[in-house]
Design a protein around this motif. Sequence first.
Motif, mmCIF file in Angstrom:
data_model
loop_
_atom_site.group_PDB
_atom_site.id
_atom_site.type_symbol
_atom_site.label_atom_id
_atom_site.label_comp_id
_atom_site.label_asym_id
_atom_site.label_seq_id
_atom_site.Cartn_x
_atom_site.Cartn_y
_atom_site.Cartn_z
ATOM 1 N N ASN A 61 0.923 -1.189 -0.069
ATOM 2 C CA ASN A 61 -0.057 -0.156 0.036
ATOM 3 C C ASN A 61 0.905 1.474 -0.083
ATOM 4 O O ASN A 61 0.302 2.392 -0.197
ATOM 5 N N ASP A 62 2.133 1.064 0.358
ATOM 6 C CA ASP A 62 2.978 2.310 0.521
ATOM 7 C C ASP A 62 3.598 2.619 -1.014
ATOM 8 O O ASP A 62 4.420 3.614 -1.100
ATOM 9 N N PHE A 63 3.548 1.797 -1.931
ATOM 10 C CA PHE A 63 4.047 2.116 -3.197
ATOM 11 C C PHE A 63 3.462 3.305 -3.935
ATOM 12 O O PHE A 63 2.255 3.504 -3.634
ATOM 13 N N THR A 64 4.291 3.752 -4.703
ATOM 14 C CA THR A 64 3.733 5.008 -5.576
ATOM 15 C C THR A 64 3.242 4.416 -6.723
ATOM 16 O O THR A 64 3.168 3.021 -6.958
ATOM 17 N N LYS A 65 2.088 5.217 -7.261
ATOM 18 C CA LYS A 65 1.568 4.919 -8.467
ATOM 19 C C LYS A 65 2.431 4.188 -9.526
ATOM 20 O O LYS A 65 2.079 3.060 -10.323
ATOM 21 N N GLU A 66 3.674 4.909 -9.904
ATOM 22 C CA GLU A 66 4.430 4.365 -10.761
ATOM 23 C C GLU A 66 4.988 2.835 -10.523
ATOM 24 O O GLU A 66 5.164 1.959 -11.238
ATOM 25 N N GLU A 67 5.290 2.745 -9.355
ATOM 26 C CA GLU A 67 5.928 1.487 -8.636
ATOM 27 C C GLU A 67 4.587 0.382 -8.538
ATOM 28 O O GLU A 67 4.912 -0.781 -9.179
ATOM 29 N N LEU A 68 3.293 0.683 -8.541
ATOM 30 C CA LEU A 68 2.570 -0.227 -8.763
ATOM 31 C C LEU A 68 2.239 -0.645 -10.125
ATOM 32 O O LEU A 68 1.902 -1.699 -10.205
ATOM 33 N N LYS A 69 2.205 0.439 -10.909
ATOM 34 C CA LYS A 69 2.018 0.118 -12.359
ATOM 35 C C LYS A 69 3.070 -1.049 -12.689
ATOM 36 O O LYS A 69 2.934 -1.839 -13.550
#
Length: 596
Positions: free
Chosen positions: A427-435
């Motif tokens: 849940n702490d990932f940034t949008k880019e990291e999640l993508k």
Amino acid sequence: MSFTTIIQSSALKSLSELYGQSFSEKDFQINETKSEFEGDYTIVLFALVKTLKKSPEILGKELGEHLIKNYPDFFSAYNVIKGFLNLKITDSSLNRLLEENYQDENFGKPSHNDQKIMVEYSSPNTNKPLHLGHLRNNFLGWSVTEILKANGNEVIKTSIVNDRGIHICKSMIAWQMFAEGATPESTHEKGDHLVGDYYVKFNDEYKQQVNELVTSGKTKEEAEKEAPIMKKTQQMLLDWELAKPDVRELWSEMNRWVYKGFDETYKRIGSDFDHTFYESNTYLLGKDFVQEGLQKGILYKKEDGSVWIDLSDKNLDEKLVLRSDGTSVYITQDIGLAKQKFEEYHLDKSIYVIGDEQLHHMKVLKEIIRKLGMPFADKMYHLSYGMVELTSGKMKSREGTVVDADDLVNEMVATAEKHTTELGKVNDFTKEELKELYETLALGAMKFYLLRVDPKKRMIFNPEESIDFHGFTGPFVQYTYARIRSILRKVGEINDSGIKPGLSSDGLLPLERQLIIALEKYGNVISDASNEMNPSVIANYVFNLAKLFNSFYSEHSVSNAESDEKKQLRLCISVMTATVIKSSLQLLGIKVPERM
RNA sequence: GGCCCCGUAGCUCAGUGGAUAGAGCAACAGCCUUCUAAGCUGUGGGUCACACGUUCGAAUCGUGUCGGGGUCACCA
């Protein structure tokens, strides 16, 4: 030297010392010991029993004793059951292997440079977007390239784009008739899909025109020939060959749209090429050798002017290589392109990743090349793979049951997102990291699913199974990697002096032994996969390794090990397992996430 | 019809001359106060399509039969 090689050579030496007879490696087999018996490796004695005229029990006992006595550093125990000599490897050998290799990112890969190999794969038509079958082809081509490279070869990746011919003219005609100037920009549709849509429109219109002609009294054959849209298309093909500017312009334009779409897909699935051939440049190749072949009497001309080769001595029919109007056929340019590849790149081997429906074609091609006296016929290899079918049967574009590559990737990414969100571990990932994570997992699942089965076999694509992230899947293996990374983060920074596997006084526990032995095998696995050009060998291996690690993980604690020595040992095992997982997955074109 | 490939658990697949044929999924029963439960442990599930042969030993090799697929274009 791998363990099996050590066992083999020490057994050969022992046999000659014991009985004064020399044997070769073919005279006995070395297997891994089945889990229900005590030991790590097994020598199968039956074949030796015959020539030595000894009972398996006595032979096994004598050989076992001799091995332990003469190689005490390597063998620690033996037992004989029926004709099987089970051998146990010493803890010190296993420890040494671990100590020497756990940090080596190139573990298992030979360093020498061997051959120059070209791998041709993907090879799409430009009238339709990529589909599931292309994905199997691309993943296979990519993975085989990586495997061959890992085995010390120089590999050149190529693709031949089928950018000209009647199929692309069909899309062009339909576009002219129906598109009203629509472009990828104006419609916000990917270019390959746009062009594919008009190919479908062509077929719809054609079918309708044929039906109309049939109801007006024509036979089906007449109607198919006379349908105006088909006549227009054939005229366009002629105009293309005459290089009429307006036709060539539209052709270039529409192909450009398609390439842009393909590039997007390739980029996303992680596929690329060192060189791309275009059929519009190569389709005239190969005509020159026809003259030569005629002079040598290898080819012959029929009354109508068409040129043929007789392959009946090879249990193949006669095959046309030049039409009566002097134009070349598919196989003619294949001969020319094969020659060009060998001459330009000085290849030791040329691999064609093409579906098995072309087995016959490739056999004929090779035979013609051999008959024409070109020296590279035996260096050509057709890496054929089976069709991907759906649970409902074959994919048919006419019935709209083709699984589109882009759609499938999107669907898999959405699934990855859904699972990841539900689990809530990042849940702490940034949008880019999640993508990035979703793409890594989605493609990991797809690639593993398509590469885990023997390429030669046709396979069934089950949508529900393919999006599974549990069990024998890419994400399972990726998860194991992320788990290990998590341990290593928690235990603290790993610096070189931080981990040194001490010899635990307790000796190695069964799961520790099994893991080290499994890791040791990696080099043999790479060379097997390379010899067979079969990525499924890697997939099966890395899955088993991951499974073994997960058992180990739930059974034994790394950070809370019984002693500091044990902790160091298990850290080393963990580090090396992570390295081998990463390396194996990389051979399949799959990335590993640090967390998931 | 000729040639080629395939047939292993309910499903998808490993295993290609060695020991009591293995995984995953699905089903059922357990395991989170401890390094990530996308995990682990256990249970049930098989005429390796069939027949004959070779072998000390066959899912694996050979022959035949049955069943499925591919291919045999002046298409690409």
